[in-house]
Design a protein around this motif. Sequence first.
Motif, PDB file in Angstrom:
ATOM      1  N   ARG A  16       0.835  -1.204   0.000  1.00 11.77           N
ATOM      2  CA  ARG A  16       0.000   0.000   0.000  1.00 11.77           C
ATOM      3  C   ARG A  16       0.862   1.243   0.000  1.00 11.77           C
ATOM      4  NH1 ARG A  16      -3.386   3.425   3.411  1.00 11.77           N
ATOM      5  NH2 ARG A  16      -2.162   3.044   5.262  1.00 11.77           N
ATOM      6  N   LEU A  17       0.383   2.256  -0.704  1.00 16.14           N
ATOM      7  CA  LEU A  17       1.035   3.566  -0.704  1.00 16.14           C
ATOM      8  C   LEU A  17       0.159   4.527   0.093  1.00 16.14           C
ATOM      9  CD1 LEU A  17       1.989   3.803  -4.477  1.00 16.14           C
ATOM     10  CD2 LEU A  17       3.460   3.143  -2.589  1.00 16.14           C
ATOM     11  N   ARG A  24       1.146   9.621  -5.231  1.00 16.97           N
ATOM     12  CA  ARG A  24       0.809   8.244  -5.614  1.00 16.97           C
ATOM     13  C   ARG A  24       0.947   8.064  -7.124  1.00 16.97           C
ATOM     14  NH1 ARG A  24      -4.097   7.665  -3.348  1.00 16.97           N
ATOM     15  NH2 ARG A  24      -3.065   7.107  -1.427  1.00 16.97           N
ATOM     16  N   LEU A  25       0.490   9.040  -7.880  1.00 17.86           N
ATOM     17  CA  LEU A  25       0.588   8.982  -9.335  1.00 17.86           C
ATOM     18  C   LEU A  25       2.054   8.965  -9.770  1.00 17.86           C
ATOM     19  CD1 LEU A  25      -0.663   9.014 -12.148  1.00 17.86           C
ATOM     20  CD2 LEU A  25      -0.766  11.503 -11.984  1.00 17.86           C
ATOM     21  N   ARG A  26       2.859   9.834  -9.199  1.00 15.88           N
ATOM     22  CA  ARG A  26       4.280   9.889  -9.562  1.00 15.88           C
ATOM     23  C   ARG A  26       4.980   8.587  -9.192  1.00 15.88           C
ATOM     24  NH1 ARG A  26       8.005  10.310 -12.816  1.00 15.88           N
ATOM     25  NH2 ARG A  26      10.000  11.020 -12.062  1.00 15.88           N
ATOM     26  N   LEU A  27       4.694   8.034  -8.007  1.00 12.95           N
ATOM     27  CA  LEU A  27       5.301   6.767  -7.607  1.00 12.95           C
ATOM     28  C   LEU A  27       4.862   5.633  -8.534  1.00 12.95           C
ATOM     29  CD1 LEU A  27       5.081   7.064  -3.725  1.00 12.95           C
ATOM     30  CD2 LEU A  27       7.170   7.023  -5.105  1.00 12.95           C
ATOM     31  N   ALA A  28       3.597   5.649  -8.950  1.00 13.00           N
ATOM     32  CA  ALA A  28       3.104   4.626  -9.883  1.00 13.00           C
ATOM     33  C   ALA A  28       3.853   4.721 -11.215  1.00 13.00           C
ATOM     34  CB  ALA A  28       1.603   4.780 -10.096  1.00 13.00           C
ATOM     35  N   PHE A  32       6.111   1.956  -8.545  1.00 13.77           N
ATOM     36  CA  PHE A  32       5.668   1.622  -7.193  1.00 13.77           C
ATOM     37  C   PHE A  32       4.154   1.405  -7.204  1.00 13.77           C
ATOM     38  CE2 PHE A  32       9.672   3.706  -6.485  1.00 13.77           C
ATOM     39  CZ  PHE A  32      10.230   3.010  -5.429  1.00 13.77           C
ATOM     40  N   VAL A  33       3.747   0.191  -7.539  1.00  9.70           N
ATOM     41  CA  VAL A  33       2.338  -0.183  -7.574  1.00  9.70           C
ATOM     42  C   VAL A  33       2.163  -1.433  -6.723  1.00  9.70           C
ATOM     43  CG1 VAL A  33       1.892   0.848  -9.839  1.00  9.70           C
ATOM     44  CG2 VAL A  33       2.669  -1.527  -9.698  1.00  9.70           C
ATOM     45  N   THR A  64       8.996   9.560   2.391  1.00 13.10           N
ATOM     46  CA  THR A  64       8.287   8.744   1.406  1.00 13.10           C
ATOM     47  C   THR A  64       8.427   7.265   1.741  1.00 13.10           C
ATOM     48  OG1 THR A  64       8.663  10.419  -0.292  1.00 13.10           O
ATOM     49  CG2 THR A  64       8.070   8.214  -1.052  1.00 13.10           C
ATOM     50  N   ALA A  65       9.626   6.823   2.085  1.00 16.13           N
ATOM     51  CA  ALA A  65       9.854   5.419   2.425  1.00 16.13           C
ATOM     52  C   ALA A  65       9.005   4.978   3.619  1.00 16.13           C
ATOM     53  CB  ALA A  65      11.328   5.174   2.700  1.00 16.13           C
ATOM     54  N   LEU A  66       8.746   5.893   4.537  1.00 18.20           N
ATOM     55  CA  LEU A  66       7.904   5.574   5.699  1.00 18.20           C
ATOM     56  C   LEU A  66       6.434   5.393   5.314  1.00 18.20           C
ATOM     57  CD1 LEU A  66       9.451   7.967   8.341  1.00 18.20           C
ATOM     58  CD2 LEU A  66       9.252   5.472   8.561  1.00 18.20           C
ATOM     59  N   ARG A  67       6.029   5.895   4.143  1.00 19.51           N
ATOM     60  CA  ARG A  67       4.636   5.823   3.723  1.00 19.51           C
ATOM     61  C   ARG A  67       4.369   4.720   2.704  1.00 19.51           C
ATOM     62  NH1 ARG A  67       1.560  10.996   3.276  1.00 19.51           N
ATOM     63  NH2 ARG A  67       1.235  11.227   5.494  1.00 19.51           N
ATOM     64  N   ILE A  68       5.381   3.934   2.382  1.00 21.11           N
ATOM     65  CA  ILE A  68       5.214   2.797   1.466  1.00 21.11           C
ATOM     66  C   ILE A  68       5.210   1.527   2.303  1.00 21.11           C
ATOM     67  CG2 ILE A  68       6.180   1.511  -0.475  1.00 21.11           C
ATOM     68  CD1 ILE A  68       7.440   4.149  -1.433  1.00 21.11           C
ATOM     69  N   GLU A  69       4.056   0.899   2.388  1.00 22.56           N
ATOM     70  CA  GLU A  69       3.931  -0.336   3.170  1.00 22.56           C
ATOM     71  C   GLU A  69       4.277  -1.529   2.287  1.00 22.56           C
ATOM     72  OE1 GLU A  69       0.131  -0.507   5.103  1.00 22.56           O
ATOM     73  OE2 GLU A  69       0.305   1.569   5.773  1.00 22.56           O
TER      74      GLU A  69
END
Length: 75
Positions: A16-17, A24-28, A32-33, A64-69
């Motif tokens: 989960r992001l 979220r769009l930029r990470l995708a 990062f999906v 950011t790394a803390l918000r990527i599960e």
Amino acid sequence: MTLHGCRSGRPVRVDRLAVPPGDRLRLAELGFVRGARMRVVGRGATGGILVALGDARIALDDATALRIEVAACHA
């Protein structure tokens, strides 16, 4: 567990992001999906991490790394 807490070299997958929609769009766009496999390959001296995602190497800040599960990959 979050990506920030991963040991270097350990394969994980995105669960989960927990980021704002624009982020979220930029990470995708970077790959990062949900379900994407990656591993932490390095950590900066003043924070941040370097992630191997496919053939790419992507640097992320701590926030950011803390918000990527993520979850551990089981071969």
